[in-house]
Scaffold this motif. Structure first.
Motif, PDB file in Angstrom:
ATOM      1  N   TYR A   1       0.671  -1.484  -0.051  1.00  0.00           N
ATOM      2  CA  TYR A   1      -0.156   0.169  -0.213  1.00  0.00           C
ATOM      3  C   TYR A   1       0.612   1.556  -0.127  1.00  0.00           C
ATOM      4  CZ  TYR A   1      -3.507  -3.170   0.893  1.00  0.00           C
ATOM      5  OH  TYR A   1      -4.939  -4.063   1.253  1.00  0.00           O
ATOM      6  N   VAL A   2       0.624   2.073  -0.496  1.00  0.00           N
ATOM      7  CA  VAL A   2       1.580   3.634  -0.840  1.00  0.00           C
ATOM      8  C   VAL A   2       1.158   4.312  -1.281  1.00  0.00           C
ATOM      9  CG1 VAL A   2       3.615   4.936  -2.651  1.00  0.00           C
ATOM     10  CG2 VAL A   2       3.027   1.578  -2.778  1.00  0.00           C
ATOM     11  N   SER A   3       1.732   5.417  -0.226  1.00  0.00           N
ATOM     12  CA  SER A   3       1.043   6.690  -0.135  1.00  0.00           C
ATOM     13  C   SER A   3       2.172   7.524  -0.767  1.00  0.00           C
ATOM     14  CB  SER A   3       1.049   6.981   0.845  1.00  0.00           C
ATOM     15  OG  SER A   3      -0.294   6.339   1.721  1.00  0.00           O
ATOM     16  N   VAL A   4       1.349   8.454  -1.643  1.00  0.00           N
ATOM     17  CA  VAL A   4       2.478   9.378  -2.277  1.00  0.00           C
ATOM     18  C   VAL A   4       1.590  10.741  -2.155  1.00  0.00           C
ATOM     19  CG1 VAL A   4       2.878   9.911  -4.504  1.00  0.00           C
ATOM     20  CG2 VAL A   4       2.728   7.589  -4.548  1.00  0.00           C
TER      21      VAL A   4
ATOM     22  N   SER B   1      -4.132  17.741   0.429  1.00  0.00           N
ATOM     23  CA  SER B   1      -5.754  18.696   1.085  1.00  0.00           C
ATOM     24  C   SER B   1      -6.587  17.106   1.250  1.00  0.00           C
ATOM     25  CB  SER B   1      -5.913  19.467   0.605  1.00  0.00           C
ATOM     26  OG  SER B   1      -5.442  20.234  -0.015  1.00  0.00           O
ATOM     27  N   PHE B   2      -7.073  16.602   0.053  1.00  0.00           N
ATOM     28  CA  PHE B   2      -7.400  15.377   0.407  1.00  0.00           C
ATOM     29  C   PHE B   2      -6.700  13.671  -0.155  1.00  0.00           C
ATOM     30  CE2 PHE B   2     -10.215  18.567  -0.842  1.00  0.00           C
ATOM     31  CZ  PHE B   2     -11.143  19.380  -0.098  1.00  0.00           C
ATOM     32  N   ALA B   3      -7.827  12.884  -0.744  1.00  0.00           N
ATOM     33  CA  ALA B   3      -6.488  11.326  -0.107  1.00  0.00           C
ATOM     34  C   ALA B   3      -7.525  11.321  -1.174  1.00  0.00           C
ATOM     35  CB  ALA B   3      -6.586  10.632   1.144  1.00  0.00           C
ATOM     36  N   THR B   4      -6.896  10.477  -2.219  1.00  0.00           N
ATOM     37  CA  THR B   4      -7.422   9.897  -3.845  1.00  0.00           C
ATOM     38  C   THR B   4      -7.257   8.550  -4.075  1.00  0.00           C
ATOM     39  OG1 THR B   4      -7.834  12.009  -4.262  1.00  0.00           O
ATOM     40  CG2 THR B   4      -8.208  10.397  -5.700  1.00  0.00           C
ATOM     41  N   CYS B   5      -7.660   8.203  -3.965  1.00  0.00           N
ATOM     42  CA  CYS B   5      -7.510   6.437  -4.821  1.00  0.00           C
ATOM     43  C   CYS B   5      -6.663   6.308  -5.637  1.00  0.00           C
ATOM     44  CB  CYS B   5      -8.273   4.488  -4.049  1.00  0.00           C
ATOM     45  SG  CYS B   5      -7.234   3.518  -4.573  1.00  0.00           S
ATOM     46  N   VAL B   6      -5.815   6.863  -6.524  1.00  0.00           N
ATOM     47  CA  VAL B   6      -5.271   6.196  -7.968  1.00  0.00           C
ATOM     48  C   VAL B   6      -5.076   5.344  -8.518  1.00  0.00           C
ATOM     49  CG1 VAL B   6      -4.698   8.518  -8.060  1.00  0.00           C
ATOM     50  CG2 VAL B   6      -2.412   7.336  -7.372  1.00  0.00           C
ATOM     51  N   LEU B   7      -4.918   4.067  -7.537  1.00  0.00           N
ATOM     52  CA  LEU B   7      -5.006   3.173  -7.985  1.00  0.00           C
ATOM     53  C   LEU B   7      -5.340   1.278  -7.500  1.00  0.00           C
ATOM     54  CD1 LEU B   7      -3.660   0.634 -10.178  1.00  0.00           C
ATOM     55  CD2 LEU B   7      -1.588   0.474  -9.010  1.00  0.00           C
ATOM     56  N   SER B   8      -6.427   0.771  -6.700  1.00  0.00           N
ATOM     57  CA  SER B   8      -7.055   0.040  -6.188  1.00  0.00           C
ATOM     58  C   SER B   8      -5.800  -1.094  -6.032  1.00  0.00           C
ATOM     59  CB  SER B   8      -8.107  -0.530  -6.522  1.00  0.00           C
ATOM     60  OG  SER B   8      -9.504   0.160  -6.284  1.00  0.00           O
ATOM     61  N   PRO B   9      -5.654  -2.188  -5.114  1.00  0.00           N
ATOM     62  CA  PRO B   9      -4.956  -3.637  -5.320  1.00  0.00           C
ATOM     63  C   PRO B   9      -5.020  -4.042  -6.218  1.00  0.00           C
ATOM     64  CG  PRO B   9      -6.078  -2.729  -2.735  1.00  0.00           C
ATOM     65  CD  PRO B   9      -6.582  -1.862  -3.711  1.00  0.00           C
ATOM     66  N   CYS B  10      -3.589  -3.918  -7.099  1.00  0.00           N
ATOM     67  CA  CYS B  10      -4.277  -5.321  -8.698  1.00  0.00           C
ATOM     68  C   CYS B  10      -2.842  -5.574  -8.410  1.00  0.00           C
ATOM     69  CB  CYS B  10      -4.735  -4.075  -9.992  1.00  0.00           C
ATOM     70  SG  CYS B  10      -2.804  -2.951 -10.408  1.00  0.00           S
TER      71      CYS B  10
ATOM     72  N   PHE C   1      -2.146  14.342   6.305  1.00  0.00           N
ATOM     73  CA  PHE C   1      -1.857  13.179   6.362  1.00  0.00           C
ATOM     74  C   PHE C   1      -2.552  12.223   6.710  1.00  0.00           C
ATOM     75  CE2 PHE C   1       2.341  14.875   7.374  1.00  0.00           C
ATOM     76  CZ  PHE C   1       2.865  15.098   6.324  1.00  0.00           C
ATOM     77  N   GLN C   2      -3.629  12.722   7.978  1.00  0.00           N
ATOM     78  CA  GLN C   2      -4.650  12.334   8.443  1.00  0.00           C
ATOM     79  C   GLN C   2      -6.023  11.721   7.371  1.00  0.00           C
ATOM     80  OE1 GLN C   2      -7.921  13.880  10.660  1.00  0.00           O
ATOM     81  NE2 GLN C   2      -8.680  12.363  11.441  1.00  0.00           N
ATOM     82  N   ARG C   3      -6.316  12.093   6.001  1.00  0.00           N
ATOM     83  CA  ARG C   3      -6.933  11.697   5.248  1.00  0.00           C
ATOM     84  C   ARG C   3      -6.132  10.409   4.554  1.00  0.00           C
ATOM     85  NH1 ARG C   3     -10.468  16.620   2.449  1.00  0.00           N
ATOM     86  NH2 ARG C   3     -11.814  16.644   5.090  1.00  0.00           N
ATOM     87  N   CYS C   4      -4.797  10.698   4.213  1.00  0.00           N
ATOM     88  CA  CYS C   4      -4.497  10.106   3.902  1.00  0.00           C
ATOM     89  C   CYS C   4      -4.360   9.057   4.099  1.00  0.00           C
ATOM     90  CB  CYS C   4      -2.914   9.861   3.528  1.00  0.00           C
ATOM     91  SG  CYS C   4      -1.674   8.854   3.252  1.00  0.00           S
ATOM     92  N   PHE C   5      -3.689   8.531   5.771  1.00  0.00           N
ATOM     93  CA  PHE C   5      -4.013   6.848   6.501  1.00  0.00           C
ATOM     94  C   PHE C   5      -5.411   6.776   6.578  1.00  0.00           C
ATOM     95  CE2 PHE C   5      -0.124   9.116   8.893  1.00  0.00           C
ATOM     96  CZ  PHE C   5       0.724   8.904   7.637  1.00  0.00           C
ATOM     97  N   GLN C   6      -6.154   7.515   6.400  1.00  0.00           N
ATOM     98  CA  GLN C   6      -8.287   6.728   6.248  1.00  0.00           C
ATOM     99  C   GLN C   6      -7.928   6.004   4.839  1.00  0.00           C
ATOM    100  OE1 GLN C   6     -10.161  10.796   7.504  1.00  0.00           O
ATOM    101  NE2 GLN C   6     -10.215  10.188   9.283  1.00  0.00           N
TER     102      GLN C   6
END
Length: 178
Positions: free
Chosen positions: A47-50, A106-115, A140-145
């Motif tokens: 799981y990668v956070s950028v 400012s927000f967190a977006t899943c750009v790639l679902s687990p694949c 960071f909080q939204r990212c971790f959520q």
């Protein structure tokens, strides 16, 4: 697996290779110890956070070097990771590698679902990585959520396989920020 670049590092902390490349770090994946009799199936899920906040657009090289932003280095790192993982199928056919990427500002977006990472889809995955661009603030909080949401919904993206024992499923969170 070493993250290499043909650009000289800024602080001299890395050593040049014989090919004129410079080591930018080491990415290590430990594939579980395997029986000498057979290779048990295993699964590695990353799981990668950028960080895609505005500061990632800042130049991260010294004067006299080709200008590269912090995000350029993130793109290079993730591209190298995907390329390397895709190349591991023949050496480690028993290992399944998966990746998921969350971009956050400012927000967190899943750009790639687990694949699953394969030789066939690596170019598409790299294009997804290169599509991440800096903007906004840092939350960071939204990212971790979002990472927690993806992890809790993992079975919706990755089909459970009873032939893979739970102790041979390895999850990691890679957090890329400045």
């Amino acid at each position: 697996f070493q993250l290499l670049s043909n650009k000289r590092p800024s602080s001299g902390e890395s050593v040049s290779t014989a090919e004129g490349e410079f080591n930018r770090g080491i990415f290590k994946i430990d594939i579980p110890a395997l029986s000498h009799v057979c290779r048990s199936p295993c699964r590695i899920i990353m799981y990668v956070s950028v960080d895609a906040s505005g500061s990632m657009e800042e130049t991260a090289t010294r004067r006299g070097q080709a200008a590269q932003t912090k995000m350029d280095f993130v793109h290079m790192t993730l591209t190298n990771m995907v390329e390397y993982i895709a190349s591991q199928h023949e050496e480690n056919p028993h290992a399944e590698f998966y990746i998921s990427i969350v971009s956050f500002d400012s927000f967190a977006t899943c750009v790639l679902s687990p694949c699953r990472v394969t030789r066939e889809n690596k170019d598409q995955l790299i294009e997804t990585v290169k599509g991440i661009s800096p903007r906004g603030g840092t939350n960071f909080q939204r990212c971790f959520q979002e990472i927690a949401r993806l992890m809790s919904a993992e079975s919706e993206y990755i089909k459970p396989d009873e032939s893979i024992h739970e102790e041979l499923i390895h999850r990691m969170h890679i957090f890329l920020t400045d």
